[in-house]
Scaffold this active site. Structure first.
Site, PDB file in Angstrom:
ATOM      1  CG  ASP A 102      -1.992  -1.040   1.178  1.00  0.00           C
ATOM      2  OD1 ASP A 102      -2.242  -1.560   0.078  1.00  0.00           O
ATOM      3  OD2 ASP A 102      -2.578  -1.349   2.230  1.00  0.00           O
ATOM      4  CE  LYS A 103      -0.002   8.551  -1.159  1.00  0.00           C
ATOM      5  NZ  LYS A 103      -1.057   9.542  -1.494  1.00  0.00           N
TER       6      LYS A 103
END
Length: 355
Positions: A143-144
């Site tokens: 995930d970011k």
């Protein structure tokens, strides 16, 4: 020559043009001076505003700096971003390049995303090898907001081999997370299917959520099996508490499966212990900043009104890749948590386990 009444008036075009030019010149200089004065006032106002906005507390300054870094990564030239990733290389051989993924950098592009890891893989490959190097290939994703170990392959063949290892669950993944609350029991396995669902609220949105195979009958409270939702995916996460303090816990997590947002959902909805800084999964029916216990706010020296800026404390700490042969069959890849993660641990008095 032009007639006016009974007399004659001479028209001197050169003189008229000269006067007009002088007027324009004076007007232009005045406008330039006014524009410069306005620009100077705006710079002074911006400087004063920035001074006022800089928090006195070190943690809030770090949080602000982290948010600024995330925005900066979206503005920099792709070559600069590739250099940042090159500095984060922790291991490489003929098949793979392993980086320590920074916070706030998305893996893939999308709406509002100008820079992502995928876009700079050709540049990174040339920096690591030579100008004719084949672009690197993604093997999995994070995930970011997640930091830590990320594996890139030097060829399509190596990428396909590593993706198959992930798919067949031959890659051992270890994460660290700081959670709100203490899981009970302190060690165990969460095995609850997960699916994506639309949240009906004043601001409709989608979240991953639990889709359990059992529920309690409303008549007598007995456990009964229910039909599995066809959109649900099997999800299994092992967890272990490494330390507890300040209404928080440091957890070691091993996702056996690889469902989207699996760790975040299992901790928040399965154990009731959402990850610190996970504003998305701290509530179900609304999008709102995470509510922190008083003792946590006190230790972090943070106001609840500023909690929305708290970053997600989830770190991919270790990967074991079965790529070798004989006794060295597995390549163990370890990345230390980022500075903001370690600083939070210190403030919350969560002792770092010895390696």
């Amino acid at each position: 020559m032009a007639a006016s009444g009974g007399g004659v008036r001479l028209w001197r075009p050169a003189a008229a043009l000269g006067q007009a030019a002088r007027g324009i010149c004076l007007s232009g200089r005045a406008a330039a001076v006014r524009a410069e004065e306005l620009a100077e006032r705006l710079r002074a106002q911006k400087s004063e505003r920035e001074k006022r906005e800089i928090p006195k507390d070190p943690l809030q300054r770090r949080i602000q700096g982290l948010a600024a870094l995330s925005k900066q990564l979206q503005r920099v030239h792709p070559n600069v971003l590739a250099k940042v990733l090159r500095q984060g290389v922790v291991y490489q051989n003929d098949e793979v390049v392993v980086i320590n993924k920074p916070y706030g950098l998305p893996v893939h592009g999308g709406p509002g995303v100008k820079n992502c890891i995928t876009d700079v893989l050709p540049i990174l490959a040339k920096m690591l090898e030579n100008m004719k190097a084949e672009p690197l290939h993604l093997c999995h994703r994070l995930d970011k907001e997640t930091t830590g170990v990320m594996v890139l392959a030097r060829s399509k063949e190596a990428a396909e081999k590593i993706r198959l290892l992930f798919k067949t669950r031959q890659v051992e993944k270890i994460y660290w997370a700081i959670s709100l609350g203490d899981p009970d029991p302190a060690e165990g396995v969460v095995e609850i299917p997960i699916m994506e669902k639309e949240v009906q609220s004043h601001q409709s949105h989608y979240k991953m959520t639990l889709s359990p195979n059992y529920r309690l009958a409303p008549e007598d409270g007995k456990v009964m099996k229910i039909r599995k939702n066809r959109n649900a995916e099997s999800a299994v996460t092992r967890y272990r508490v490494l330390a507890s303090s300040s209404a928080c816990s440091l957890l070691e997590l091993q996702p056996i499966t690889g469902v989207k947002h699996q760790i975040r959902v299992h901790l928040a909805y399965g154990l009731g212990c959402p990850i610190l800084g996970d504003h998305k999964y701290s509530h179900w029916s609304k999008l709102a900043p995470q509510k922190l216990p008083e003792i946590t706010l006190k230790r972090l020296k943070l106001e609840q009104t500023k909690a929305r800026h708290l970053p997600l404390h989830l770190h991919a700490r270790q990967l074991s890749l079965p790529l070798g042969t004989g006794e060295d069959k597995c390549i163990d890849l370890v990345c230390k948590p980022p500075s903001f993660f370690k600083n939070t641990m210190l403030k919350l008095k969560l002792e770092v386990p010895e390696d």
